[in-house]
Motif scaffolding. Sequence first.
Motif, PDB file in Angstrom:
ATOM      1  N   PRO A 281     -14.060   4.593   4.117  1.00 34.49           N
ATOM      2  CA  PRO A 281     -13.406   5.134   5.324  1.00 34.49           C
ATOM      3  C   PRO A 281     -11.869   5.090   5.202  1.00 34.49           C
ATOM      4  O   PRO A 281     -11.181   5.988   5.676  1.00 34.49           O
ATOM      5  N   GLU A 282     -11.356   4.039   4.549  1.00 34.40           N
ATOM      6  CA  GLU A 282      -9.902   3.935   4.348  1.00 34.40           C
ATOM      7  C   GLU A 282      -9.390   5.071   3.465  1.00 34.40           C
ATOM      8  O   GLU A 282      -8.351   5.665   3.750  1.00 34.40           O
ATOM      9  N   ASP A 283     -10.111   5.367   2.377  1.00 34.48           N
ATOM     10  CA  ASP A 283      -9.722   6.499   1.520  1.00 34.48           C
ATOM     11  C   ASP A 283      -9.674   7.783   2.340  1.00 34.48           C
ATOM     12  O   ASP A 283      -8.723   8.560   2.247  1.00 34.48           O
ATOM     13  N   GLN A 284     -10.720   7.997   3.125  1.00 34.17           N
ATOM     14  CA  GLN A 284     -10.815   9.219   3.932  1.00 34.17           C
ATOM     15  C   GLN A 284      -9.643   9.323   4.900  1.00 34.17           C
ATOM     16  O   GLN A 284      -9.098  10.397   5.104  1.00 34.17           O
ATOM     17  N   ALA A 285      -9.240   8.181   5.474  1.00 33.39           N
ATOM     18  CA  ALA A 285      -8.149   8.181   6.452  1.00 33.39           C
ATOM     19  C   ALA A 285      -6.775   8.355   5.812  1.00 33.39           C
ATOM     20  O   ALA A 285      -5.895   8.982   6.399  1.00 33.39           O
ATOM     21  N   LEU A 286      -6.584   7.811   4.613  1.00 37.15           N
ATOM     22  CA  LEU A 286      -5.244   7.775   4.017  1.00 37.15           C
ATOM     23  C   LEU A 286      -4.997   8.799   2.918  1.00 37.15           C
ATOM     24  O   LEU A 286      -3.875   8.939   2.450  1.00 37.15           O
TER      25      LEU A 286
ATOM     26  N   GLU B 178       0.868  -1.178   0.000  1.00 33.66           N
ATOM     27  CA  GLU B 178       0.000   0.000   0.000  1.00 33.66           C
ATOM     28  C   GLU B 178       0.906   1.230   0.000  1.00 33.66           C
ATOM     29  O   GLU B 178       1.816   1.326   0.821  1.00 33.66           O
ATOM     30  N   ARG B 179       0.652   2.114  -0.968  1.00 29.15           N
ATOM     31  CA  ARG B 179       1.504   3.298  -1.096  1.00 29.15           C
ATOM     32  C   ARG B 179       0.659   4.552  -1.269  1.00 29.15           C
ATOM     33  O   ARG B 179      -0.267   4.573  -2.068  1.00 29.15           O
ATOM     34  N   GLN B 180       1.020   5.574  -0.529  1.00 33.02           N
ATOM     35  CA  GLN B 180       0.412   6.891  -0.709  1.00 33.02           C
ATOM     36  C   GLN B 180       1.284   7.677  -1.669  1.00 33.02           C
ATOM     37  O   GLN B 180       2.505   7.677  -1.540  1.00 33.02           O
TER      38      GLN B 180
ATOM     39  N   GLU C 107       0.075  16.918  -0.669  1.00 33.60           N
ATOM     40  CA  GLU C 107      -1.242  16.303  -0.506  1.00 33.60           C
ATOM     41  C   GLU C 107      -1.239  14.884  -1.047  1.00 33.60           C
ATOM     42  O   GLU C 107      -0.732  14.642  -2.143  1.00 33.60           O
ATOM     43  N   VAL C 108      -1.820  13.948  -0.299  1.00 30.29           N
ATOM     44  CA  VAL C 108      -1.970  12.567  -0.765  1.00 30.29           C
ATOM     45  C   VAL C 108      -3.182  12.533  -1.693  1.00 30.29           C
ATOM     46  O   VAL C 108      -4.319  12.673  -1.238  1.00 30.29           O
ATOM     47  N   VAL C 109      -2.913  12.374  -2.995  1.00 28.24           N
ATOM     48  CA  VAL C 109      -3.992  12.400  -3.988  1.00 28.24           C
ATOM     49  C   VAL C 109      -4.189  11.051  -4.676  1.00 28.24           C
ATOM     50  O   VAL C 109      -5.153  10.873  -5.412  1.00 28.24           O
ATOM     51  N   ILE C 110      -3.277  10.103  -4.427  1.00 24.36           N
ATOM     52  CA  ILE C 110      -3.393   8.751  -4.989  1.00 24.36           C
ATOM     53  C   ILE C 110      -3.055   7.752  -3.886  1.00 24.36           C
ATOM     54  O   ILE C 110      -2.099   7.938  -3.134  1.00 24.36           O
ATOM     55  N   LEU C 111      -3.844   6.675  -3.832  1.00 21.83           N
ATOM     56  CA  LEU C 111      -3.559   5.555  -2.943  1.00 21.83           C
ATOM     57  C   LEU C 111      -3.449   4.316  -3.822  1.00 21.83           C
ATOM     58  O   LEU C 111      -4.415   3.957  -4.499  1.00 21.83           O
ATOM     59  N   ASP C 112      -2.276   3.704  -3.859  1.00 24.32           N
ATOM     60  CA  ASP C 112      -2.054   2.492  -4.650  1.00 24.32           C
ATOM     61  C   ASP C 112      -2.072   1.279  -3.734  1.00 24.32           C
ATOM     62  O   ASP C 112      -1.422   1.269  -2.685  1.00 24.32           O
ATOM     63  N   LYS C 113      -2.823   0.250  -4.175  1.00 17.21           N
ATOM     64  CA  LYS C 113      -2.918  -1.007  -3.436  1.00 17.21           C
ATOM     65  C   LYS C 113      -2.538  -2.115  -4.406  1.00 17.21           C
ATOM     66  O   LYS C 113      -3.254  -2.374  -5.372  1.00 17.21           O
TER      67      LYS C 113
END
Length: 148
Positions: free
Chosen positions: A95-100, A35-37, A43-49
């Motif tokens: 909720p995970e998106d909101q947190a990360l 998992e990478r921000q 600003e964290v604009v992408i979350l890669d899983k």
Amino acid sequence: MKSETIVTKNEVQTIPEKLAERLKLPKDTKVIYIERQRRFNGEVVILDKDYLLLSIISEMPQAAAQDSIYNYIEHTLGLAISYAQKEITVDPITPEDQALMDLGDDTHIVVVRSDVYLEDTTLFQYTESRHRLDRFRFVEFARRKSPV
């Protein structure tokens, strides 16, 4: 634009059940979950899983996860990555998106899901890239060959 990658997880786990069903894999399949921000201008604009099949990729060093997974797979492991099947959707945030991620008042994100294959057509990776709406851009080059 200043960019930074933050690896928040790099661990071996059992594939999530829904993902096993999607990919038609046994429910006890082991994967490396990364998992990478992706931070741009603070600003964290992408979350890669990323889910890498442990039977093909036996380890992912933290430095490679931080730098380039594909560089490690192709140049260190000597595997030839060939193609991916992609699906792009706009989904409600979790909720995970909101947190990360730094989403502000957004209620939706763009999700790019990819099944990635080696040159011999072996599936080795599923990746889900979650993008903030205002920072997502899709560009495609499509060539059509004349039937004549």
